[in-house]
Design a protein around this motif. Structure first.
Motif, short mmCIF file in Angstrom:
data_model
loop_
_atom_site.label_atom_id
_atom_site.label_comp_id
_atom_site.label_asym_id
_atom_site.label_seq_id
_atom_site.Cartn_x
_atom_site.Cartn_y
_atom_site.Cartn_z
N SER A 181 0.81 -1.21 0.00
CA SER A 181 0.00 0.00 0.00
C SER A 181 0.85 1.27 0.00
N HIS A 182 0.57 2.15 -0.96
CA HIS A 182 1.16 3.48 -0.97
C HIS A 182 0.39 4.35 -1.97
N LYS A 188 -2.74 11.52 0.13
CA LYS A 188 -2.79 10.38 1.05
C LYS A 188 -1.42 9.72 1.22
N TYR A 189 -0.38 10.31 0.68
CA TYR A 189 0.95 9.71 0.73
C TYR A 189 1.35 9.24 2.14
N PRO A 190 1.11 10.01 3.21
CA PRO A 190 1.52 9.55 4.54
C PRO A 190 0.50 8.65 5.22
N GLU A 191 -0.47 8.12 4.49
CA GLU A 191 -1.53 7.34 5.11
C GLU A 191 -1.74 5.98 4.43
N PRO A 192 -0.71 5.14 4.36
CA PRO A 192 -0.90 3.81 3.74
C PRO A 192 -1.87 2.96 4.54
N PHE A 194 -1.97 0.03 6.15
CA PHE A 194 -1.19 -1.08 6.70
C PHE A 194 -2.08 -2.26 7.08
N GLY A 195 -3.26 -1.97 7.59
CA GLY A 195 -4.17 -3.05 7.96
C GLY A 195 -4.57 -3.89 6.76
N PHE A 196 -4.76 -3.25 5.62
CA PHE A 196 -5.10 -4.00 4.41
C PHE A 196 -3.91 -4.82 3.95
N ASP A 197 -2.71 -4.26 4.06
CA ASP A 197 -1.50 -5.04 3.75
C ASP A 197 -1.48 -6.33 4.55
N ARG A 198 -1.74 -6.22 5.83
CA ARG A 198 -1.65 -7.40 6.69
C ARG A 198 -2.74 -8.41 6.34
N TRP A 199 -3.91 -7.92 5.96
CA TRP A 199 -4.97 -8.83 5.51
C TRP A 199 -4.53 -9.59 4.26
N ILE A 200 -3.89 -8.89 3.33
CA ILE A 200 -3.38 -9.53 2.12
C ILE A 200 -2.35 -10.60 2.48
N LEU A 201 -1.42 -10.25 3.35
CA LEU A 201 -0.37 -11.21 3.71
C LEU A 201 -0.95 -12.40 4.46
N GLY A 224 -4.59 1.79 -2.17
CA GLY A 224 -3.19 2.00 -2.58
C GLY A 224 -2.47 0.73 -2.96
N GLU A 225 -3.21 -0.26 -3.48
CA GLU A 225 -2.63 -1.57 -3.78
C GLU A 225 -2.55 -1.88 -5.27
N GLY A 226 -2.55 -0.86 -6.11
CA GLY A 226 -2.57 -1.11 -7.56
C GLY A 226 -1.42 -1.95 -8.05
N GLU A 227 -0.24 -1.83 -7.44
CA GLU A 227 0.92 -2.58 -7.92
C GLU A 227 0.79 -4.08 -7.68
N LEU A 228 -0.21 -4.48 -6.88
CA LEU A 228 -0.41 -5.91 -6.69
C LEU A 228 -0.91 -6.59 -7.96
N LEU A 229 -1.30 -5.84 -8.96
CA LEU A 229 -1.65 -6.47 -10.24
C LEU A 229 -0.46 -7.29 -10.76
N ALA A 230 0.75 -6.82 -10.50
CA ALA A 230 1.93 -7.60 -10.89
C ALA A 230 2.00 -8.90 -10.10
#
Length: 273
Positions: A181-182, A188-192, A194-201, A224-230
């Motif tokens: 997330s970013h 929103k740059y300083p507001e990733p 993180f909780g969604f990241d952890r759910w993904i992991l 902020g998870e668009g790069e997860l398309l890769a």
């Protein structure tokens, strides 16, 4: 018969390549060390090529042309970041076969012999590939400029990539470069998230990928998870789904840094015994 022998994903943040004020170097070093661990997996699996799935940050593409999927087929993968140039040999035989094989399978692939690559590739070149003489195949996925492709389409592309590889002789490692997330260039740059990241992991560690693949491009953009398309292309390319191992997760103040590896099917079976 060719095969995908390694599947891994890792952050490519510019802060890993250059020094910026206000960053926690301890966190950045943890991300760098985890990426270097991925390099150790290359030593273990000894692939003939490394397919790197990354993104363009307007180094090559612009509103003049925004392809969804682009394979780089030139003789060397080149670019620069922060004034530091890089150049790596490309496995042109595999790259060309992927273009042809994916078009045969219904994917309207773009290809380039002159694309300027950026930090999505400079980062894994430095920390994962290092000085290993493994030729690369860069694959660029549009993850920022709408309309975006879907997670399921990315997974389908990965499955088709695995089919093409299986019809050849190469042992191929696959690395998804990007995430988590970013919000670059936005308020929103300083507001990733993180909780969604952890759910993904958590889903990745459980081998439960369908909830991720059911997300819409709009939902990914919102967190902020668009790069997860890769990463979703990687999900398809690695074949049978299996749990991933999180080597590192660092909640940088502006960016969630994740580094993940999926064990081979043999390793996963041995671990389950």
């Amino acid at each position: 018969m060719g095969e995908v022998v390694a599947a891994m994903a890792g952050v490519h943040a510019p802060q890993l390549l250059q020094s910026f004020p206000g960053e926690d170097e301890t966190q950045l070093d943890a991300s760098r060390d985890a990426l270097r661990e991925l390099g150790g997996i290359l030593d273990e699996t000894r692939p003939d090529a490394l397919l790197i799935i990354g993104s363009d940050h307007l180094e090559t593409f612009s509103l003049d042309l925004v392809p969804t999927f682009t394979l780089y087929t030139g003789p060397r993968a080149e670019g620069e970041f922060g004034g530091e140039p890089f150049s790596r040999p490309v496995h042109t035989g595999l790259a060309t076969a992927l273009v042809e094989g994916l078009i045969e399978r219904g994917f309207d692939m773009a290809y380039s012999q002159r694309a300027e690559l950026g930090h999505a590739f400079a980062t894994p070149f430095r920390f994962v590939l290092g000085d290993r003489p493994i030729p690369v195949v860069p694959l660029l996925v549009n993850v920022y400029l709408p309309p975006l492709t879907t997670p399921r389409r990315c997974e389908a592309l990965g499955r088709a990539i695995a089919e093409v590889v299986a019809g050849r002789d190469e042992r191929v490692a696959v690395l998804a470069s990007g995430g988590m997330s970013h919000y670059p260039g936005t308020p929103k740059y300083p507001e990733p998230e993180f909780g969604f990241d952890r759910w993904i992991l958590d889903r990745i560690e459980a081998g439960d990928l369908d909830p991720l693949l059911d997300l819409t491009p709009e939902q990914l953009d919102e967190v902020g998870e668009g790069e997860l398309l890769a990463w979703f292309v990687l999900f398809g390319a690695m074949g049978r789904r299996r749990p991933g191992r999180v080597l590192s997760y660092q909640p940088i103040w502006h960016h969630g840094h994740g580094v993940v590896v999926w064990d081979t099917e043999t390793e996963a079976m041995e671990a389950a015994r």
